[in-house]
Design a protein around this motif. Structure first.
Motif, PDB file in Angstrom:
ATOM      1  N   ILE A 151       0.828  -1.209   0.000  1.00 12.65           N
ATOM      2  CA  ILE A 151       0.000   0.000   0.000  1.00 12.65           C
ATOM      3  C   ILE A 151       0.862   1.258   0.000  1.00 12.65           C
ATOM      4  O   ILE A 151       0.419   2.342  -0.405  1.00 12.65           O
ATOM      5  N   THR A 152       2.122   1.130   0.415  1.00 12.72           N
ATOM      6  CA  THR A 152       3.006   2.296   0.521  1.00 12.72           C
ATOM      7  C   THR A 152       3.680   2.652  -0.805  1.00 12.72           C
ATOM      8  O   THR A 152       4.320   3.694  -0.906  1.00 12.72           O
ATOM      9  N   GLN A 153       3.556   1.802  -1.801  1.00 13.11           N
ATOM     10  CA  GLN A 153       4.265   2.023  -3.062  1.00 13.11           C
ATOM     11  C   GLN A 153       3.409   2.729  -4.106  1.00 13.11           C
ATOM     12  O   GLN A 153       2.182   2.606  -4.111  1.00 13.11           O
ATOM     13  N   HIS A 154       4.067   3.451  -5.003  1.00 20.59           N
ATOM     14  CA  HIS A 154       3.426   4.075  -6.173  1.00 20.59           C
ATOM     15  C   HIS A 154       2.252   4.995  -5.795  1.00 20.59           C
ATOM     16  O   HIS A 154       1.258   5.068  -6.538  1.00 20.59           O
ATOM     17  N   LEU A 155       2.348   5.661  -4.667  1.00 16.70           N
ATOM     18  CA  LEU A 155       1.315   6.592  -4.198  1.00 16.70           C
ATOM     19  C   LEU A 155      -0.056   5.917  -4.063  1.00 16.70           C
ATOM     20  O   LEU A 155      -1.095   6.576  -4.158  1.00 16.70           O
ATOM     21  N   ARG A 156      -0.075   4.635  -3.813  1.00 12.69           N
ATOM     22  CA  ARG A 156      -1.358   3.913  -3.735  1.00 12.69           C
ATOM     23  C   ARG A 156      -2.224   4.409  -2.587  1.00 12.69           C
ATOM     24  O   ARG A 156      -3.436   4.597  -2.744  1.00 12.69           O
ATOM     25  N   ARG A 157      -1.605   4.596  -1.436  1.00 16.57           N
ATOM     26  CA  ARG A 157      -2.384   5.028  -0.276  1.00 16.57           C
ATOM     27  C   ARG A 157      -2.982   6.416  -0.506  1.00 16.57           C
ATOM     28  O   ARG A 157      -4.153   6.662  -0.214  1.00 16.57           O
ATOM     29  N   ASP A 158      -2.171   7.338  -1.041  1.00 12.49           N
ATOM     30  CA  ASP A 158      -2.665   8.683  -1.322  1.00 12.49           C
ATOM     31  C   ASP A 158      -3.717   8.672  -2.421  1.00 12.49           C
ATOM     32  O   ASP A 158      -4.655   9.467  -2.401  1.00 12.49           O
ATOM     33  N   SER A 159      -3.550   7.775  -3.390  1.00 12.86           N
ATOM     34  CA  SER A 159      -4.527   7.692  -4.479  1.00 12.86           C
ATOM     35  C   SER A 159      -5.874   7.172  -3.973  1.00 12.86           C
ATOM     36  O   SER A 159      -6.925   7.623  -4.419  1.00 12.86           O
ATOM     37  N   LEU A 160      -5.836   6.241  -3.041  1.00 14.79           N
ATOM     38  CA  LEU A 160      -7.081   5.713  -2.481  1.00 14.79           C
ATOM     39  C   LEU A 160      -7.772   6.733  -1.588  1.00 14.79           C
ATOM     40  O   LEU A 160      -8.995   6.859  -1.612  1.00 14.79           O
ATOM     41  N   TYR A 161      -6.975   7.441  -0.794  1.00 14.40           N
ATOM     42  CA  TYR A 161      -7.582   8.378   0.155  1.00 14.40           C
ATOM     43  C   TYR A 161      -6.675   9.584   0.361  1.00 14.40           C
ATOM     44  O   TYR A 161      -5.809   9.573   1.236  1.00 14.40           O
ATOM     45  N   GLY A 164     -11.910  19.197  -4.497  1.00 19.25           N
ATOM     46  CA  GLY A 164     -13.002  19.925  -5.147  1.00 19.25           C
ATOM     47  C   GLY A 164     -12.583  20.554  -6.463  1.00 19.25           C
ATOM     48  O   GLY A 164     -13.297  20.477  -7.469  1.00 19.25           O
ATOM     49  N   LYS A 165     -11.398  21.156  -6.479  1.00 20.82           N
ATOM     50  CA  LYS A 165     -10.919  21.816  -7.693  1.00 20.82           C
ATOM     51  C   LYS A 165     -10.630  20.805  -8.799  1.00 20.82           C
ATOM     52  O   LYS A 165     -11.008  21.001  -9.964  1.00 20.82           O
ATOM     53  N   SER A 166      -9.958  19.723  -8.460  1.00 24.11           N
ATOM     54  CA  SER A 166      -9.612  18.709  -9.459  1.00 24.11           C
ATOM     55  C   SER A 166     -10.860  18.053 -10.024  1.00 24.11           C
ATOM     56  O   SER A 166     -10.971  17.810 -11.236  1.00 24.11           O
ATOM     57  N   LEU A 167     -11.813  17.770  -9.152  1.00 22.18           N
ATOM     58  CA  LEU A 167     -13.045  17.139  -9.596  1.00 22.18           C
ATOM     59  C   LEU A 167     -13.879  18.094 -10.451  1.00 22.18           C
ATOM     60  O   LEU A 167     -14.421  17.698 -11.496  1.00 22.18           O
ATOM     61  N   ALA A 168     -13.967  19.349 -10.033  1.00 22.76           N
ATOM     62  CA  ALA A 168     -14.723  20.341 -10.802  1.00 22.76           C
ATOM     63  C   ALA A 168     -14.132  20.518 -12.196  1.00 22.76           C
ATOM     64  O   ALA A 168     -14.877  20.630 -13.190  1.00 22.76           O
ATOM     65  N   PRO A 222     -12.377   9.959  -1.517  1.00 21.95           N
ATOM     66  CA  PRO A 222     -12.912  11.293  -1.232  1.00 21.95           C
ATOM     67  C   PRO A 222     -13.565  11.946  -2.449  1.00 21.95           C
ATOM     68  O   PRO A 222     -14.579  12.641  -2.310  1.00 21.95           O
ATOM     69  N   ALA A 223     -13.008  11.718  -3.635  1.00 20.83           N
ATOM     70  CA  ALA A 223     -13.615  12.270  -4.845  1.00 20.83           C
ATOM     71  C   ALA A 223     -14.967  11.610  -5.113  1.00 20.83           C
ATOM     72  O   ALA A 223     -15.939  12.278  -5.516  1.00 20.83           O
ATOM     73  N   LEU A 224     -15.061  10.309  -4.886  1.00 17.14           N
ATOM     74  CA  LEU A 224     -16.345   9.621  -5.039  1.00 17.14           C
ATOM     75  C   LEU A 224     -17.374  10.164  -4.052  1.00 17.14           C
ATOM     76  O   LEU A 224     -18.553  10.326  -4.377  1.00 17.14           O
ATOM     77  N   GLU A 225     -16.913  10.440  -2.847  1.00 21.87           N
ATOM     78  CA  GLU A 225     -17.810  10.995  -1.835  1.00 21.87           C
ATOM     79  C   GLU A 225     -18.405  12.327  -2.293  1.00 21.87           C
ATOM     80  O   GLU A 225     -19.597  12.586  -2.122  1.00 21.87           O
ATOM     81  N   ARG A 226     -17.565  13.183  -2.891  1.00 20.58           N
ATOM     82  CA  ARG A 226     -18.050  14.475  -3.392  1.00 20.58           C
ATOM     83  C   ARG A 226     -19.111  14.264  -4.478  1.00 20.58           C
ATOM     84  O   ARG A 226     -20.113  14.974  -4.523  1.00 20.58           O
ATOM     85  N   LEU A 227     -18.870  13.299  -5.351  1.00 19.51           N
ATOM     86  CA  LEU A 227     -19.824  13.031  -6.430  1.00 19.51           C
ATOM     87  C   LEU A 227     -21.174  12.553  -5.888  1.00 19.51           C
ATOM     88  O   LEU A 227     -22.227  12.909  -6.417  1.00 19.51           O
TER      89      LEU A 227
END
Length: 217
Positions: free
Chosen positions: A91-101, A111-115, A142-147
């Motif tokens: 989970i620590t590799q390739h920004l996986r953890r940050d990508s998930l959450y 918000g900006k990236s999703l908009a 988090p992006a799914l949550e916004r949607l």
């Protein structure tokens, strides 16, 4: 949860084992088989169901479509809650953890990236290869949550639904590869007490990381 882990450690330490390093192998095996693998598999399974729900909803929107998507999201979040504090292993590799959450969020990056993604209907941005290189702010839960929980109704907006389906696919792919690498690459080495080139030099390193994450997580 923490009591369970401490109980595993206590039982193994009271057993008679030949060398100092050898004694960590049963602990690591128990932790992997009873904590890490089941919970990461649970997350991968929930993410798989979530992506399937998005596929079905986007293909054939229904009156309860948004409710179905929210339920699948909540199930995935419950599964994520069981593993989010483990900053160990694949989970620590390739920004996986940050990508998930992606959290903590700075300057409303989600918000900006999703908009920006919603405002510009460019299907090429949703290709698997290109989306995996997009900002982590828009790649995960988090992006799914916004949607799902803000003003937009994805069941009535085909482009927003495609965006959500792409994010759900990305979450599915990440969780699946993390679970697979734990099962196929990490567990066998822990079982044999063999070092892993990326995650632990000796058996005691793994259990030390576990305790560190319990304290700091």
């Amino acid at each position: 949860y923490r009591t369970f882990i401490l109980a595993i450690v206590g039982l193994v330490f009271f057993s008679t084992i030949s060398t100092a390093e050898d004694r960590y192998t049963p602990i690591n095996t128990a932790l992997m088989n009873e904590v890490f693998l089941p919970n990461f598999k649970g997350l991968a399974d929930a993410a798989d169901e979530q992506h399937h729900a998005w596929e079905q909803t986007c293909a054939a929107p229904a009156l309860d479509g948004e409710k179905v998507l929210r339920k699948a999201f909540q199930k995935t979040m419950d599964a994520w809650a069981l593993v989010f504090h483990w900053n160990i292993g694949p989970i620590t590799q390739h920004l996986r953890r940050d990508s998930l959450y992606h959290w903590p969020e700075r300057r409303n990056s989600i918000g900006k990236s999703l908009a920006n993604l919603l405002a510009n209907e460019q299907p090429e941005k949703l290709s698997t290869k290109r989306f995996s290189k997009a900002s982590v702010a828009v790649q995960g839960l988090p992006a799914l949550e916004r949607l799902l929980f803000e003003d937009i109704d994805v069941t009535k907006n085909p482009w927003a639904c495609k965006v959500g389906m792409t994010i759900a696919l990305n979450v599915q792919m990440i969780t699946k590869v993390v679970e697979r690498e734990l099962r196929e690459e990490v567990e066998p080495l822990l079982n044999k007490g063999i070092p892993h080139p990326d995650f632990f030099d000796q058996p005691s390193d793994f259990i030390n990381r576990v305790f560190n994450e319990l304290v700091t997580g």
